[in-house]
Design a protein around this motif. Structure first.
Motif, PDB file in Angstrom:
ATOM      1  N   UNK A   1      -3.069   9.850 -11.215  1.00  0.00           N
ATOM      2  CA  UNK A   1      -4.107  10.231 -10.626  1.00  0.00           C
ATOM      3  C   UNK A   1      -4.428  11.601 -10.354  1.00  0.00           C
ATOM      4  N   UNK A   2      -5.402  12.158 -10.982  1.00  0.00           N
ATOM      5  CA  UNK A   2      -5.891  13.512 -10.747  1.00  0.00           C
ATOM      6  C   UNK A   2      -6.916  13.492  -9.538  1.00  0.00           C
ATOM      7  N   UNK A   3      -6.728  14.690  -8.860  1.00  0.00           N
ATOM      8  CA  UNK A   3      -7.649  14.702  -7.625  1.00  0.00           C
ATOM      9  C   UNK A   3      -7.750  16.112  -7.234  1.00  0.00           C
ATOM     10  N   UNK A   4      -8.748  16.323  -6.427  1.00  0.00           N
ATOM     11  CA  UNK A   4      -9.168  17.525  -5.915  1.00  0.00           C
ATOM     12  C   UNK A   4      -8.327  17.750  -4.535  1.00  0.00           C
ATOM     13  N   UNK A   5      -7.868  18.793  -4.122  1.00  0.00           N
ATOM     14  CA  UNK A   5      -7.663  18.955  -2.601  1.00  0.00           C
ATOM     15  C   UNK A   5      -8.497  20.224  -2.118  1.00  0.00           C
TER      16      UNK A   5
ATOM     17  N   UNK B   1      -2.047  16.557 -10.307  1.00  0.00           N
ATOM     18  CA  UNK B   1      -1.826  15.089 -10.742  1.00  0.00           C
ATOM     19  C   UNK B   1      -0.659  14.462 -10.122  1.00  0.00           C
ATOM     20  N   UNK B   2      -0.713  13.334  -9.645  1.00  0.00           N
ATOM     21  CA  UNK B   2       0.439  12.694  -8.820  1.00  0.00           C
ATOM     22  C   UNK B   2       0.458  11.275  -9.676  1.00  0.00           C
ATOM     23  N   UNK B   3       1.559  10.738  -9.677  1.00  0.00           N
ATOM     24  CA  UNK B   3       2.248   9.361 -10.207  1.00  0.00           C
ATOM     25  C   UNK B   3       1.507   8.532  -9.520  1.00  0.00           C
ATOM     26  N   UNK B   4       0.787   7.472 -10.000  1.00  0.00           N
ATOM     27  CA  UNK B   4       0.385   6.147  -9.128  1.00  0.00           C
ATOM     28  C   UNK B   4       1.486   5.580  -8.397  1.00  0.00           C
TER      29      UNK B   4
ATOM     30  N   UNK C   1       0.796  -1.332  -0.040  1.00  0.00           N
ATOM     31  CA  UNK C   1       0.094   0.077  -0.061  1.00  0.00           C
ATOM     32  C   UNK C   1       0.891   1.342  -0.099  1.00  0.00           C
ATOM     33  N   UNK C   2       0.699   2.052  -1.010  1.00  0.00           N
ATOM     34  CA  UNK C   2       1.459   3.324  -1.033  1.00  0.00           C
ATOM     35  C   UNK C   2       0.574   4.469  -0.980  1.00  0.00           C
ATOM     36  N   UNK C   3       1.059   5.410   0.041  1.00  0.00           N
ATOM     37  CA  UNK C   3       0.199   6.762   0.069  1.00  0.00           C
ATOM     38  C   UNK C   3       0.557   7.647  -0.901  1.00  0.00           C
TER      39      UNK C   3
ATOM     40  N   UNK D   1       5.995  13.549  -5.781  1.00  0.00           N
ATOM     41  CA  UNK D   1       5.081  15.171  -5.659  1.00  0.00           C
ATOM     42  C   UNK D   1       3.971  15.233  -6.484  1.00  0.00           C
ATOM     43  N   UNK D   2       2.982  16.074  -6.051  1.00  0.00           N
ATOM     44  CA  UNK D   2       1.993  16.590  -7.129  1.00  0.00           C
ATOM     45  C   UNK D   2       2.171  17.884  -7.758  1.00  0.00           C
ATOM     46  N   UNK D   3       1.602  17.466  -9.021  1.00  0.00           N
ATOM     47  CA  UNK D   3       1.698  18.667 -10.004  1.00  0.00           C
ATOM     48  C   UNK D   3       0.378  19.393  -9.888  1.00  0.00           C
ATOM     49  N   UNK D   4       0.437  20.679  -9.290  1.00  0.00           N
ATOM     50  CA  UNK D   4      -0.782  21.477  -9.007  1.00  0.00           C
ATOM     51  C   UNK D   4      -1.051  22.274 -10.318  1.00  0.00           C
ATOM     52  N   UNK D   5      -2.251  22.106 -10.859  1.00  0.00           N
ATOM     53  CA  UNK D   5      -2.937  22.894 -11.895  1.00  0.00           C
ATOM     54  C   UNK D   5      -2.641  24.541 -11.670  1.00  0.00           C
TER      55      UNK D   5
END
Length: 763
Positions: free
Chosen positions: A225-229, A270-273, A184-186, A277-281
Motif C-alpha cells: 500500500x502506498x500512502x500519504x503521511x 510504501x508499506x507491505x500489506x 485486523x492488522x494495523x 516498516x514503511x519505505x519513505x520516498x
C-alpha cells in the motif's frame, strides 16, 4: 341590530376568501416551494457501476415494500433486469431495517459487496462512516473495523485487487482486515491529530484533493500500500466558537494555514500489506514548502507516480518513485508564469511505456502522450479550444474521449480524437441537443451513461451506444419535474457575450419576466461568482435557477456574466489574466458588463443589483464599493474580504505570497474601498464557517463602522459555508434576500442614470 349584522357581513367579506381564491397560483414560485418542499426535486439514479467490459451495470433502486434499496443488474444492450441483492439482504442480524447504502463497491470476482453507510462529514463531504461486507454465496453481512472501531470512523475502505482483504483508514491510521480470518492488522500506529496517515488535513482536502481525501492506494499485486503521511504539528489552529449548543461557549479548533503561514509536511511511503516498516520516498526539498498533490501506482507494483507542486504552484514535477529503494526521479516538469493545474484521469498505455497528460503549454488545454521517461511529448489534440475533461482512453480502439465546447463556452459535448494525434476531433454528442452533456463511459467504450440538461430543463439520464451516440434507453426522464416546470410562468432567456475592455467576449446570460414589455424598464440583478473555481453562465440545469425564475416573476431581469479568471473554456490567457491581483480584473469586467446591460432600453439603470456567495460575495462587495454609479444594491453571502484571511494553498496559487505581493492583496480587497459604499448592502455569514471564516465579515464590519457606512447584517449561528444546517435555514436565508431586494432594489429610489444609452452592447 340590523346595521351591526350588515357590518359583520361586510367584515366577513374581507376576511373569508372563497375556496377558489385560496388556492395558490401553481404558476408562481415562492421561496417556500423552492427551498421548503421537495416539489422540485430531481429523480435520483445510482450510484451505478459498470461490470466487466461494460456489457452490464448495477445500480441501486428503492424498494418501498422493504423500506430500503435493491441492488439491480441491467444488461446494457437488452435491458434485462435482475435483482442481485434485495433490500432484505441488507438487514444486519438483530435489526429490522436495511442498511441505507450510500455507496458500494464490488470485489473483483463479484462474490462480495462492500457497503458504505451511516456516513458523517469530515469537512465538505461525508467521507467517514461504517463499512460492511456482504457475501453473496451465503448472504452473510458483517461490519468491518472490529470492536474497537467507533461508529462512523472508517474511511476510504477498498478491496484488495485479489479480493481477499479490505484496507481502510480509522482515526488517522491505516488498517488491513483479512476477510477470511477477520484479523485486523494495523499498518501504522503513530496516527494522531497532527500526524495523519492515509488521509489529509483541512487544506489538502479542500484545495488539492477535490474534497475527496482518499490518501492511500493498493498496489496492483495486492502486496503493498502506498500512502500519504502529513505532519501538521506546525499548522496553526483557527478556533470556531459555538455559543448556542451549551451554557458556555465551546471551541472547535480547526487546523487552517492562512496565506503565508506554515503548511503540513507531506511525504509518501510504501508499506507491505502484511505489515512492517514503511519505505519513505526520498524527495528533496522542504516538504512544508511543497505539495505532493497526486500519487498512484505507475502501471505496476514497482513504482509510483507523483505530482509535486512548489509553494507558489507554478511548477509541477512529475516524479517516479521506486517502491523498494525509495529513490525518486523527475520525468516531466510543467512550468507557468502564473500557476499550473494538476492532471487527473492520467492513463497508462502501451504496457506502461507512456501515459496521457493535459497541459496548457500551447495556450490551450490539450491532451498529450508522454513517454515513461518524459523524453517524448506528443500532442493528441490540437486547435484553438480547450479539452475540458478527459472522459476516458480507449487504447484498443485508439481513441481519447473528452468533453469540449469549441464554439459555445457555456455548453459541454463529447468528442473523441485519435491517440496518434492524426485527424480532427469528432463530435459525438448530437448537434440537435444543445446544452451540457456529461458521460460515464463503459470500459469497452461501446456504451456510456449520459447525463444531459440545458438551461431551465432538468437532467435526463440515458444509456447511449458509442460512437454513434444511439440512445439504447432512457433511464431517468424527470417527467414529473418537467411537468411541474412547464406550469410555471416564465419569460425568455438568452445566452450572448459582452465585450470586455480588452475585446475578449465574456459569456453572458439574461432571464426576462414572463410578461416582458420592451417599452418598460425593469430592475436588474446580476448573479456573480467570478473566481477560478466556477462559472455561472452554464447552459445546464442549475442550483439557483428556480429562485432566479421566481425573481423574474416578481418583475426583475436576472443576468450573469463570466469574467476573466473563471474556468470557461476560452484558453489559458483568459483564465490566468487575474494572477497576482484577485478581484481587480474581475471587478472591472463585472462593471463593464453592468454598464453594457444598463444601455439596453428596458433596463432601469438606477436599479442594478449584484449578489454572490463566497468568491461571489467578495465580488459583490467590490462591485458595490468601487462602482456606486452602476450598482445600487449588493447581497454578499459568506464573502472573503481580504485574501490574507483565506487558506494558503488557494490564495497563494492565484495571488502569490502575501509578503511578496502586499499591494496585489490590498488592491483586490473590498476593505480598501469601503469609503465608496453609497448604496444598499446586505451581508450574510455563518459563524461556524470553517472555509471562509466569519472573521472576514467581522473585519469588514469594523471597516464599515469606522467609515460610518450603514449596512444590514445577518449572522447564522454555527452554520458552515453553505449556511444550510438546521431546520428552515435555507428558507429563511432566501426569504431574507428576497425581501431585501424587494425593499431596496425593486422598490428603492432610482439612482442617477447612466448617460450613454445609445448601444445595447452584447453579441
Amino acid at each position: 341590530m340590523t346595521r351591526i349584522h350588515l357590518a359583520a357581513l361586510v367584515a366577513l367579506s374581507f376576511f373569508v376568501i372563497p375556496g377558489w381564491a385560496q388556492q395558490a397560483d401553481s404558476s408562481l414560485l415562492s421561496v417556500q416551494r423552492i427551498y421548503g418542499t421537495r416539489e422540485f426535486r430531481s429523480q435520483s439514479f445510482g450510484p451505478a457501476r459498470w461490470l466487466g467490459d461494460g456489457s452490464a451495470y448495477t445500480t441501486l433502486e428503492e424498494s418501498e415494500a422493504d423500506r430500503g434499496q435493491n441492488l439491480v443488474r441491467y444488461d446494457s444492450e437488452r435491458g434485462a433486469r435482475e435483482v442481485l441483492l434485495s433490500a432484505r439482504q441488507f438487514i444486519p442480524q438483530g435489526d429490522t431495517l436495511p442498511l441505507r447504502v450510500e455507496d458500494y463497491a464490488w470485489s473483483p470476482d463479484m462474490k462480495m459487496l462492500l457497503i458504505f453507510t451511516n456516513t458523517q462529514p469530515v469537512w465538505r463531504l461525508n467521507t467517514r462512516g461504517d463499512y460492511w461486507v456482504l457475501e453473496r454465496s451465503n448472504g452473510r453481512l458483517r461490519k468491518l473495523g472490529g470492536p474497537e472501531a467507533k461508529p462512523s470512523t472508517l474511511m476510504f475502505a477498498k478491496f484488495s485487487p485479489d479480493g481477499d482483504r479490505v484496507a481502510y483508514v480509522r482515526e488517522n491510521n491505516l488498517y488491513v482486515e483479512d476477510l477470511a480470518s477477520r484479523s485486523i492488522r494495523p499498518l501504522t500506529t503513530d496516527g494522531s491529530r497532527t500526524l495523519i496517515n492515509g488521509t489529509f488535513d483541512w487544506v489538502y482536502e479542500e484545495e488539492l484533493m477535490n474534497y475527496y481525501a482518499d490518501g492511500w492506494r493498493w498496489s496492483p499485486d495486492s502486496r503493498s500500500i502506498a500512502y500519504w503521511q502529513l505532519n501538521a504539528d506546525q499548522v496553526k489552529d483557527f478556533p470556531l466558537i459555538n455559543n448556542t449548543d451549551s451554557l458556555y461557549s465551546q471551541i472547535l479548533p480547526v487546523q487552517y494555514p492562512k496565506a503565508g503561514e506554515a503548511n503540513s509536511a507531506a511525504r509518501v511511503g510504501i508499506v507491505r500489506a502484511s505489515g512492517g516498516p514503511t519505505r519513505w520516498l526520498e524527495i528533496d526539498g522542504d516538504p512544508r514548502n511543497h505539495y505532493i498533490a497526486r500519487m498512484d501506482w505507475a502501471a505496476g507494483s514497482d513504482e509510483v507516480l507523483l505530482q509535486r507542486l512548489n509553494r507558489l504552484q507554478n511548477t509541477n514535477q512529475v516524479m517516479v518513485g521506486d517502491a523498494r529503494s525509495g529513490k525518486v526521479r523527475t520525468i516531466l516538469t510543467e512550468r507557468d508564469s502564473t500557476w499550473v493545474d494538476l492532471v487527473d484521469n492520467l492513463t497508462w498505455l502501451n504496457d506502461g511505456k507512456s501515459f496521457t497528460w493535459l497541459s496548457e503549454r500551447g495556450g490551450w488545454n490539450h491532451a498529450y502522450l508522454v513517454s515513461r521517461d518524459g523524453k517524448s511529448i506528443r500532442p493528441i489534440t490540437r486547435g484553438n479550444f480547450d479539452v475540458v475533461k478527459v472522459v476516458g482512453t480507449d487504447e484498443k480502439g485508439g481513441w481519447l474521449y473528452f468533453l469540449a465546447s469549441p464554439d459555445h463556452p457555456s455548453q459541454r459535448y463529447l468528442y473523441r480524437s485519435r491517440l496518434d494525434g492524426r485527424g480532427t476531433p469528432e463530435r459525438l454528442s448530437p448537434r440537435a441537443e444543445s446544452g451540457t452533456h456529461t458521460y460515464d463511459a463503459a470500459p469497452n467504450f461501446r456504451y456510456a451513461l449520459e447525463t444531459y440538461s440545458s438551461f431551465g430543463k432538468p437532467p435526463i439520464i440515458r444509456l447511449v451506444r458509442l460512437p454513434r451516440h444511439e440512445v439504447v434507453r432512457t433511464l431517468i426522464d424527470n417527467a414529473t419535474l418537467r411537468s411541474r416546470l412547464a406550469m410555471l410562468r416564465k419569460g425568455s432567456s438568452e445566452f450572448f457575450s459582452i465585450p470586455a475592455v480588452n475585446g475578449a467576449k465574456m459569456p453572458a446570460m439574461l432571464m426576462k419576466p414572463a410578461d416582458f414589455d420592451s417599452t418598460r424598464r425593469y430592475p436588474l440583478l446580476l448573479h456573480v461568482y467570478g473566481g477560478p473555481g466556477s462559472a455561472t453562465v452554464n447552459d445546464a440545469w442549475g442550483s439557483y435557477y428556480l429562485w432566479h425564475l421566481m425573481l423574474t416573476q416578481k418583475g426583475y431581469l436576472v443576468a450573469s456574466v463570466d469574467n476573466h479568471g473563471t474556468p470557461a473554456p476560452l484558453g489559458r490567457a483568459w483564465r490566468k489574466s487575474i494572477y497576482g491581483q484577485l478581484g481587480v480584473v474581475e471587478t472591472r469586467d463585472q462593471a463593464t458588463a453592468a454598464r453594457s446591460l444598463s444601455r439596453r432600453p428596458y433596463v432601469d439603470a438606477g436599479k442594478i443589483g449584484i449578489w454572490g456567495w463566497s468568491y461571489g460575495g467578495f465580488m459583490s462587495l467590490n462591485s458595490l464599493f468601487q462602482h456606486s454609479d452602476l450598482f445600487s444594491t449588493a447581497v454578499a453571502v459568506s464573502p472573503v474580504t481580504h485574501w490574507s484571511l483565506y487558506d494558503n494553498v488557494y490564495t497563494e496559487r492565484f495571488n502569490g505570497l502575501p509578503g511578496a505581493n502586499k499591494a496585489g492583496y490590498d488592491r483586490g480587497s473590498p476593505l480598501t474601498y469601503v469609503n465608496g459604499l453609497k448604496g444598499n448592502l446586505l451581508l450574510i455569514h455563518g459563524s461556524g464557517d470553517d472555509n471562509v471564516h466569519f472573521q472576514n465579515s467581522e473585519v469588514l464590519i469594523n471597516a464599515l463602522v469606522t467609515a460610518n457606512k450603514p449596512f444590514t447584517m445577518m449572522e447564522y449561528p454555527n452554520r458552515t459555508h453553505c449556511v444550510c444546517q438546521g431546520k428552515n435555514t435555507q428558507v429563511h436565508l432566501f426569504d431574507l434576500i428576497t425581501r431585501y431586494l424587494e425593499q431596496h432594489l425593486k422598490g428603492g429610489p432610482a439612482q442617477p442614470q447612466v448617460r450613454d444609452r445609445a448601444a445595447a452592447g452584447g453579441s
